[in-house]
Design an enzyme around this catalytic site. Structure first.
Site, PDB file in Angstrom:
ATOM      1  N   GLY A  40      14.434  -9.378   8.453  1.00  0.00           N
ATOM      2  CA  GLY A  40      14.465  -9.624   7.140  1.00  0.00           C
ATOM      3  C   GLY A  40      13.391 -10.570   6.834  1.00  0.00           C
ATOM      4  O   GLY A  40      13.183 -11.692   7.597  1.00  0.00           O
ATOM      5  N   GLY A  42      12.596 -11.753   3.422  1.00  0.00           N
ATOM      6  CA  GLY A  42      12.505 -12.249   2.155  1.00  0.00           C
ATOM      7  C   GLY A  42      12.774 -13.664   2.205  1.00  0.00           C
ATOM      8  O   GLY A  42      12.193 -14.583   3.095  1.00  0.00           O
ATOM      9  N   ALA A  44      15.071 -15.997   2.610  1.00  0.00           N
ATOM     10  CA  ALA A  44      16.019 -16.430   3.720  1.00  0.00           C
ATOM     11  C   ALA A  44      15.132 -16.063   5.169  1.00  0.00           C
ATOM     12  O   ALA A  44      14.982 -16.987   5.813  1.00  0.00           O
ATOM     13  CB  ALA A  44      17.451 -15.807   3.834  1.00  0.00           C
ATOM     14  N   HIS A 266      26.622  -9.580 -13.342  1.00  0.00           N
ATOM     15  CA  HIS A 266      25.545 -10.449 -14.428  1.00  0.00           C
ATOM     16  C   HIS A 266      25.962 -10.287 -15.707  1.00  0.00           C
ATOM     17  O   HIS A 266      25.650  -9.042 -16.022  1.00  0.00           O
ATOM     18  CB  HIS A 266      24.226 -10.465 -13.984  1.00  0.00           C
ATOM     19  N   SER A 284      17.201 -12.686 -17.399  1.00  0.00           N
ATOM     20  CA  SER A 284      17.753 -13.756 -16.543  1.00  0.00           C
ATOM     21  C   SER A 284      18.448 -14.408 -17.531  1.00  0.00           C
ATOM     22  O   SER A 284      18.594 -14.703 -18.700  1.00  0.00           O
ATOM     23  CB  SER A 284      16.355 -14.670 -16.454  1.00  0.00           C
ATOM     24  N   ARG A 330      28.783 -16.933 -14.980  1.00  0.00           N
ATOM     25  CA  ARG A 330      28.713 -15.486 -15.060  1.00  0.00           C
ATOM     26  C   ARG A 330      30.043 -14.651 -15.291  1.00  0.00           C
ATOM     27  O   ARG A 330      30.193 -13.676 -15.888  1.00  0.00           O
ATOM     28  CB  ARG A 330      27.773 -14.816 -13.836  1.00  0.00           C
ATOM     29  N   HIS A 401      25.065  -7.350  -9.641  1.00  0.00           N
ATOM     30  CA  HIS A 401      23.957  -8.261  -9.587  1.00  0.00           C
ATOM     31  C   HIS A 401      23.759  -8.724  -7.923  1.00  0.00           C
ATOM     32  O   HIS A 401      22.695  -8.966  -7.464  1.00  0.00           O
ATOM     33  CB  HIS A 401      23.872  -9.367 -10.581  1.00  0.00           C
ATOM     34  N   ARG A 435      29.205 -16.698  -7.654  1.00  0.00           N
ATOM     35  CA  ARG A 435      27.985 -17.707  -7.464  1.00  0.00           C
ATOM     36  C   ARG A 435      27.444 -18.034  -8.700  1.00  0.00           C
ATOM     37  O   ARG A 435      27.342 -17.334  -9.846  1.00  0.00           O
ATOM     38  CB  ARG A 435      26.803 -16.826  -6.791  1.00  0.00           C
ATOM     39  N   LEU A 441      18.759 -18.674  -4.404  1.00  0.00           N
ATOM     40  CA  LEU A 441      17.461 -19.171  -4.009  1.00  0.00           C
ATOM     41  C   LEU A 441      17.683 -20.273  -3.194  1.00  0.00           C
ATOM     42  O   LEU A 441      17.216 -20.543  -1.914  1.00  0.00           O
ATOM     43  CB  LEU A 441      16.470 -19.207  -4.905  1.00  0.00           C
TER      44      LEU A 441
END
Ligand SMILES: Cc1cc2nc3c(=O)[nH]c(=O)nc-3n(C[C@H](O)[C@H](O)[C@H](O)COP(=O)(O)OP(=O)(O)OC[C@H]3O[C@@H](n4cnc5c(N)ncnc54)[C@H](O)[C@@H]3O)c2cc1C
Length: 637
Positions: A40, A42, A44, A266, A284, A330, A401, A435, A441
């Site tokens: 990975g 991305g 992370a 979401h 967003s 959310r 999401h 979350r 992020l």
């Protein structure tokens, strides 16, 4: 199996500091003797590979895209949280910790969440130093805005492209290490199995997606930063390539899977518009800073929004939750949108949408300011729907999401397999059952830049590693398993496309394990998923061959894993006889329709162990203790 979280005790403010001090270190001259495989690239994986390379380890980094810059992280729009308190509005590390534990409905580990809040401030400094162009105020200070579940302004952003800018920062750091020869990058390479030797993770089997060649890579530790599995629902806001394969295959090798049913829905996505659709688009959460959510008061009111007078509009979030208003978390916003649509007050052709209206904000601030804050999101909305959101309210509806579930990890981010670390969205996460916006992020970068580079050294310094012979039976077995699966998928030559099976699985999951769940629906899903899986294996049609780039084949392999994961998700949701965060079991709700937790029986992390094909997985429980933020009914009123 006893789950050892390794979470330190003592005063929470000093836990990470003390723990870090007690970890063994690898002497700088010895670091070059170790090889770490990072799957990975991305936010992370990319930040981890760059940091490990900077420390002096040899790193091999893998991704299935043609460049790390195309990781799904690039899609992140709204921002990243940090307890900097630049607005002097009462924020602190403790408040971010408190909001996150409460926002996750008391299903996260306190020690991890506190560490995350502490590290949040360092992430911003690190990214600014890399040149990430965060939005700034007139004075030159970094600007920030509010996100759901918080009453302070702590979300740092770069227009609606925060993920892209952060990823460019991590990518530059990664490329620097590639240039230095510390990191070797393997794009278009998919991990399809984990190699275990003497009970430890020692390598991975990969398939070159361009030539189809299956081969193995060996290392002293393996890190998975392979993202989330929301695409099990077929329609989601995730990139089309996001999948569960890496963590699922590690699960089948013995890594426990934590809280698989915790999925985030979401509230602000562009509604589904037809059967042909293959993806959903996020608008967003930052838009809820200025946009007001409403539906008509009258059931079945089909007038265009401009002709519905103020008195006939129901700003239901502001009405029900006066202190948080449109900025409730959310899960709460999504459930309320569903409720008003179920009452027949939804808008748009399908009736499955609510308005997100900027009329008042535009009146107050002008088109220019709104454009500056959200211009790219408004453009995206207009391109997709053909409607101008500066003039007509956006129509939005909840969509899949993010996945809070993932491989179980201890405080060091190590899974139950020694030497296998899991970071970012791929682990079971610090977010509990829900979350908060702008904290994925933060977690991915905390794991990659700050936590893993400290904790992995302890494992390396505490163990001895023999070099691995490529003809070791564990390697041969794993490679043969991968090659056989590819062969089987290509030789089935059935009648239905991979996508048609995926769409059907996604519908089952959305209907029975989505925004609302019941024991009856979950049992029904557990009956039909295995039937559909059998059909898939005997009737799927995979086009092309295995010696060239073949996306149909890639998708088929990933879908095979989604089928198995889907069952585990339903099993987990059925086990949890309570509602918490994104896991809403209709049987367990308060008189006001809010999630009803059962702390006496379910204050634990579910960690599932694979017991072999055809056998039921075993459930292990990590009890959760709350010493600082005491469990209470979440209230955003
Ligand atoms: C539309 C959208 C907007 C979002 N906005 C925000 C936001 O504003 N703020 C926020 O905090 N969060 C946001 N999120 C969530 C956040 O973007 C993700 O949780 C986060 O970026 C995940 O990062 P990651 O590094 O864990 O995984 P990813 O970015 O998904 O990276 C996964 C990596 O693993 C690789 N990989 C996967 N499987 C394999 C395999 N088998 N073999 C080899 N390589 C593999 C991929 O190639 C990729 O490099 C958003 C999410 C979406 C969908």
């Amino acid at each position: 199996m006893e789950l050892k979280s390794k979470a330190p005790d003592g005063p929470i403010e000093t836990r990470w500091e003390r723990h870090r001090f007690n970890l063994k270190l690898v002497n700088p001259a010895n670091k070059r003797k170790y090889t770490i495989l990072v799957v990975g690239s991305g936010l992370a994986g990319g930040s981890a590979a760059a940091s490990l390379g900077e420390l002096g380890y040899n790193v091999k980094c893998f991704c299935f895209q043609d460049s790390p810059r195309r990781a799904h992280s690039i899609a992140a729009q709204g921002g990243i949280n940090a307890a900097k308190n630049y607005h002097n509005d009462g924020d602190s590390i403790y408040r971010l910790f408190y909001d996150t534990v409460k926002g996750g409905d008391f299903r996260a580990r306190e020690s991890n969440v506190y560490r995350l809040a502490q590290i949040s401030v360092d992430i911003i400094d690190q990214c600014v130093a890399q040149g990430v162009p965060f939005a700034r105020e007139y004075s030159g200070y970094l600007d920030n805005r509010s996100f759901g579940g918080a009453q302070v302004s702590r979300t740092f952003y770069a227009r609606g492209q925060t993920g892209q800018q952060l990823l460019l920062g991590a990518y530059q750091a990664l490329e620097r290490q590639v240039g230095n020869g510390q990191v070797t990058m393997f794009p278009r390479t998919e991990m399809l199995d984990l190699i275990m030797v003497d009970g430890r993770a020692r390598g991975i089997v990969v398939r070159d997606l361009i030539t189809g060649r299956v081969s193995s890579h060996f290392g002293d530790a393996v890190v998975l930063g392979t993202g989330g599995y929301g695409n099990v629902f077929y329609l989601s806001t995730n990139a089309k390539g996001s999948n569960t394969t890496a963590i699922w295959r590690a699960y089948k090798r013995g890594a426990l899977f934590g809280n698989p049913c915790f999925t985030q829905i979401h509230p602000t996505c562009i509604p589904v518009s037809g059967e042909y659709q293959s993806k959903l688009t996020l608008m967003s959460e930052s838009l809820r800073n200025d946009g007001r959510v409403w539906v008509p008061k009258q059931t079945g009111d089909r007038r265009d929004p401009g002709s519905i007078p103020e008195g006939e509009r129901d700003y239901y979030l502001e009405r029900r939750y006066p202190s948080f208003g449109n900025l409730v978390p959310r899960d709460v916003a999504s459930r309320n949108a569903k409720a008003v649509c179920d009452e027949g007050r939804g808008v748009g052709e399908s009736g499955l949408a609510v308005y997100l209206d900027f009329r008042d904000a535009i009146k107050r601030l002008g088109d220019h300011t709104i454009k500056e804050r959200y211009g790219n999101l408004f453009d995206m909305y207009e391109r997709i729907t053909g409607e101008d959101p500066y003039r007509v309210p956006m129509r939005i509806y909840p969509a899949i999401h993010y996945t809070m579930g993932g491989l179980w990890v201890d405080y060091n981010l190590m899974s139950t397999i020694p030497g296998l670390y899991v970071i970012g969205e791929a682990n079971f996460s610090d977010h509990g059952a829900n979350r908060l916006g702008a904290s994925a992020l933060m977690q991915g970068l905390a794991d990659g830049y700050f936590v893993l580079p400290n904790t992995i050294g302890d494992y390396l310094a505490s163990n001895k590693f023999e070099s691995l012979d490529p003809s070791h039976p564990a390697v041969r077995d794993a490679e043969a398993g991968v090659a056989n699966q590819v062969k089987r998928l290509l030789s089935t030559k059935g009648t239905r496309s991979v996508d048609s099976y995926h769409r059907e699985l996604g519908k089952i999951m959305w209907d029975h394990c989505g925004m609302a769940r019941t024991a009856e629906g979950l049992k029904q899903a557990l009956r039909v998923i295995p039937e559909l899986r059998e059909k898939f294996w005997s009737d799927v049609k995979v086009l092309g061959n295995g010696e060239e780039l073949n996306q149909s084949l890639e998708k088929a392999g990933r879908l095979a894993d989604f089928f198995e994961l889907a069952e585990l998700m339903c099993l987990d949701a059925l086990d949890r006889n309570e509602s918490c965060g994104g896991h809403f079991r209709e049987e367990y709700q308060t008189a006001e329709g809010e999630a009803q937790r059962d702390d006496d029986h379910y204050a634990y992390v579910s960690a599932w162990e694979f017991k072999g094909a055809g056998n039921a997985p075993a459930l292990h429980k990590e009890p959760l203790a709350f010493e600082y933020v005491h469990p209470a009914q979440r209230s955003y009123k």
